[in-house]
Design a protein around this motif. Structure first.
Motif, PDB file in Angstrom:
ATOM      1  N   GLY A   1       3.209   3.214   9.531  1.00 36.87           N
ATOM      2  CA  GLY A   1       3.672   3.533   8.433  1.00 36.87           C
ATOM      3  C   GLY A   1       3.452   2.847   7.257  1.00 36.87           C
ATOM      4  O   GLY A   1       3.193   3.299   6.107  1.00 36.87           O
TER       5      GLY A   1
ATOM      6  N   PRO B   1       7.281   1.422   2.398  1.00 39.31           N
ATOM      7  CA  PRO B   1       7.874   2.404   2.876  1.00 39.31           C
ATOM      8  C   PRO B   1       9.033   2.243   4.035  1.00 39.31           C
ATOM      9  O   PRO B   1       9.197   0.953   4.390  1.00 39.31           O
ATOM     10  CB  PRO B   1       6.853   3.087   3.743  1.00 39.31           C
ATOM     11  CG  PRO B   1       5.831   1.802   3.995  1.00 39.31           C
ATOM     12  CD  PRO B   1       5.949   1.035   3.030  1.00 39.31           C
TER      13      PRO B   1
ATOM     14  N   GLU C   1       2.813  10.093   8.454  1.00 38.49           N
ATOM     15  CA  GLU C   1       3.688   9.424   9.443  1.00 38.49           C
ATOM     16  C   GLU C   1       4.269  10.180  10.524  1.00 38.49           C
ATOM     17  O   GLU C   1       4.674  11.474  10.122  1.00 38.49           O
ATOM     18  CB  GLU C   1       4.705   8.551   8.418  1.00 38.49           C
ATOM     19  CG  GLU C   1       5.223   7.481   9.171  1.00 38.49           C
ATOM     20  CD  GLU C   1       6.235   6.651   8.186  1.00 38.49           C
ATOM     21  OE1 GLU C   1       6.115   6.977   7.037  1.00 38.49           O
ATOM     22  OE2 GLU C   1       7.047   6.351   8.778  1.00 38.49           O
TER      23      GLU C   1
ATOM     24  N   LYS D   1       1.072   4.293   4.123  1.00 39.84           N
ATOM     25  CA  LYS D   1       1.667   4.957   2.901  1.00 39.84           C
ATOM     26  C   LYS D   1       0.779   5.311   1.711  1.00 39.84           C
ATOM     27  O   LYS D   1       0.930   6.493   1.389  1.00 39.84           O
ATOM     28  CB  LYS D   1       2.657   3.782   2.135  1.00 39.84           C
ATOM     29  CG  LYS D   1       3.810   4.555   1.555  1.00 39.84           C
ATOM     30  CD  LYS D   1       4.369   3.369   0.646  1.00 39.84           C
ATOM     31  CE  LYS D   1       5.507   4.154  -0.343  1.00 39.84           C
ATOM     32  NZ  LYS D   1       5.586   3.142  -1.539  1.00 39.84           N
TER      33      LYS D   1
END
Lengths: 359, 306
Positions: free
Chosen positions: B105, A327, B217, B109
């Motif tokens: 984050g 990410p 997030e 995910k």
């Protein structure tokens, strides 16, 4: 026989030490990043190689690195100034957005009122003013109302992002964008010329390099720079010497906020050509630039190199995100680890650690 | 109408709970002289730690323990840089935010969009919950709320009246004199910072396990920074932290209450941040920086002369 670790303050250090420590700090940082990769089952050497080959290893990578270095140099150079006076401007992200909003207004609406040749210069001025206007209230809040500038600059980041969101989904929403939350595209004369085959908007790059150079001269060779350095090193002495904290802070926040605003103009007029979500206008440049300034040891000229270095981390980070399916937050981890390793390294500039073997 | 009032008041307390937990921790940390700006990062990492653990094991208590452990580990880094290496605390705190947000984050995910299979149970205090209005607002809440309320009292009492609290405060005011009294100033600062980290992690656990029961997030949404502001607003006093935390809880809820009035959501969305500024101006108005109750050595590293 015993072994003791002895820590003592350094009185002086050899001239090569700062560079040595810098290299060791960054290496330790990458070691930390490597451990994290290994933890995730990714070959750390391959990943770190991918970061650097992605950013500096090809012509395309280099051009993307230079593109992302533009806002980082602009903001980072400005931040070296304010951090030197220990004024913690964490609000460059919001100042950048205000620069984009102000110049966006000019580019979208005033195109027919001013000769097209003047549009871009007026946009840059508007962007500088927008960024500076977003920065200055924090000085007044600090000097007149005792409000901590870390909080005020940060809150203004969130407020700026919400204002931009409001504009692109409400009054400024473009009629030609098929319902997407964007403004209309800027007319051609309100966009910046790119180096062919790249996304490097050359005007902003030149402005960034010149700004870093001018700020360097300002800090090291003028009375203002001297007052700035005294204020940071010893605020009490500065007060007794009759240095006006408010005036110094106002001036440097105008510069720092203004340059962040200019970075916003570059992102808008050079890359995106319309206003859109805050996270697409700026991918955290305002925060990354904090590390840029720190890596530059608060020297505006060095912000050029540290800006390019961290732009490389951003581009290389994008490259491994795509190839390894990570990410976008991964780059923030790199930034955090590298910033930690840099401040940890500072300790060894002022302290000597020796292993003493006693018989 | 009655139901609306009760619901708004109830949600205000829910929204204020993570703010209160983290603010109490930051008050303790700052009282010992350490400025930890990393709350936002520790909260985010705590939130995903709690969520992922609870999602996988189905055990909420384990999730909370992991969140607190993450908060403690991250704040340990900050304590090491601030206390042992005498590094710049502002920059170290910012690094912590980046690290915490980044780790959350990366870790989170694969959990985006998954609802939590188990929820935090609501506790109703017998008899008290029967009181009209007050009962359903105050006495039917999740355990986090009651824990936060109790911790506030404990922190207030401990800081003011216990030997341990006096040690923390004296280190924040004058570490040199404290060491002369035989107090291990570094140890006090380490422990205070790590308790602060544990509470920031706990606040994150509340967000993901109880408040939204999901992970997204950036779900901390600047709450960690509001906590820093609340610490100043509270003038480093745990009892004033109640006022600040629930005031801001109310502002978060107000966004949803005012939405039907046609105010654009983004304008409502900037309220908490704008009001933070206004509240700080009001709290600090007329106070001389040397007279208000900030710990004297807050954010300054201390070098023993020995």
């Amino acid at each position: 026989m015993g072994i003791r670790i002895k820590v003592e303050p350094r009185i002086s250090h050899p001239p090569i030490l700062p560079l040595t420590i810098l290299v060791i700090s960054l290496s330790m940082g990458f070691l930390g990043i490597g451990v994290l990769f290994a933890f995730y089952g990714i070959n750390p050497f391959a990943a770190i190689w991918k970061i650097f080959s992605g950013s500096f290893g090809s012509l395309y990578g280099l051009s993307e690195t230079m593109t992302k270095a533009i806002p980082l140099i602009l903001i980072g150079a400005g931040l070296t100034l304010v951090f030197r006076a220990k004024f913690w401007n964490i609000g460059a992200e919001g100042q950048l957005l205000l620069g984009a909003i102000f110049s966006g207004y000019v580019g979208l609406n005033l195109g027919s009122l001013i000769p097209s040749f003047f549009t871009v210069p007026v946009m840059f001025m508007a962007g500088f003013i927008g960024g500076a206007l977003w920065a200055l209230p924090t000085v007044i809040l600090r000097t007149k109302f005792n409000v901590n500038e870390v909080i005020s600059t940060l809150m203004l980041n969130y407020i700026a992002a919400e204002i931009l969101n409001f504009l692109i989904t409400g009054p400024w929403k473009g009629k030609t964008q098929m319902g997407f939350p964007y403004t209309d595209d800027l007319p051609h004369h309100a966009t910046l010329t790119l180096i062919p085959g790249t996304r490097i908007h050359i005007v902003t790059l030149v402005v960034a390099l010149l700004s870093a150079l001018i700020l360097y001269v300002l800090v090291y060779y003028t009375k203002f720079g001297y007052e700035l350095r005294v204020t940071g090193d010893n605020p009490h002495a500065a007060r007794y010497a009759g240095i006006n904290f408010m005036k110094i802070t106002m001036t440097m926040m105008t510069i720092s906020g203004g340059l962040a605003g200019v970075a916003g103009v570059g992102e808008l007029a050079g890359i995106h050509h319309h206003l859109s979500y805050p996270s697409s206008i700026s991918s955290g440049y305002g925060y990354t630039a904090i590390i840029v300034a720190w890596l530059a040891k608060l020297n505006p000229l060095m912000a050029i190199f540290s800006g390019i270095f961290f732009a490389g981390i951003l581009v290389g980070g994008d490259a491994i995100q795509i190839s390894l399916g990570l990410p976008s937050a991964t780059v923030q981890i790199f930034n955090g680890i590298l910033l930690f390793s840099l401040i940890m390294g500072d300790y060894f500039l002022t302290h000597r650690v020796r292993v003493v073997v006693q018989a | 109408m009655n139901e609306l009032i009760i619901s708004v008041a109830h949600r205000t307390l829910v929204a204020g709970t993570p703010l209160l937990l983290a603010t109490l921790g930051e008050i303790l940390t700052e009282r010992s002289g350490i400025l930890n700006l990393g709350i936002e990062g520790m909260m985010a990492a705590g939130a995903i730690g709690a969520f992922a653990t609870t999602f996988v094991t189905g055990n909420i208590v384990l999730g909370i323990a992991v969140a607190m452990g993450i908060g403690i580990s991250l704040s340990f880094i900050h304590a090491f840089v601030s206390v042992t290496l005498k590094g710049n605390q502002v920059v170290s705190g910012l690094a912590l935010v980046m690290l915490g947000l980044g780790l959350s984050g990366l870790w989170g995910k694969s959990y985006v969009g998954n609802p939590l299979p188990v929820g935090t149970p609501e506790l109703a205090i017998p008899f008290l919950v029967q009181i009209p209005y007050v009962g359903p607002i105050l006495f039917r809440q999740d355990p986090f709320f009651f824990l936060a309320i109790i911790l506030g009292v404990i922190f207030w009492f401990a800081l003011k009246y216990t030997r341990w609290g006096i040690m923390v405060r004296s280190v924040g005011e004058n570490p040199g004199a404290s060491e002369a009294q035989g107090i291990n100033a570094s140890l006090v600062q380490y422990v205070s910072t790590m308790i602060g980290g544990a509470l920031a992690g706990l606040a994150g656990a509340h967000l993901s396990l109880s408040y939204s029961r999901a992970w997204a997030e950036g779900m901390t949404g600047g709450r960690g920074w509001i906590v820093i502001a609340l610490t100043i607003f509270a003038l480093w006093d745990p009892l004033r932290a109640y006022l600040g935390a629930f005031l801001f809880g109310g502002i978060f809820v107000l966004q949803y209450v005012l939405q039907p009035l046609g105010i654009p959501p983004n304008i409502l969305g900037l309220f908490p941040y704008l009001i933070t500024l206004v509240v700080l101006v009001v709290a600090m108005a007329g106070k001389d920086s040397r007279k208000h109750s900030a710990p004297a050595m807050l954010g300054e590293s201390y070098t023993p002369t020995s």
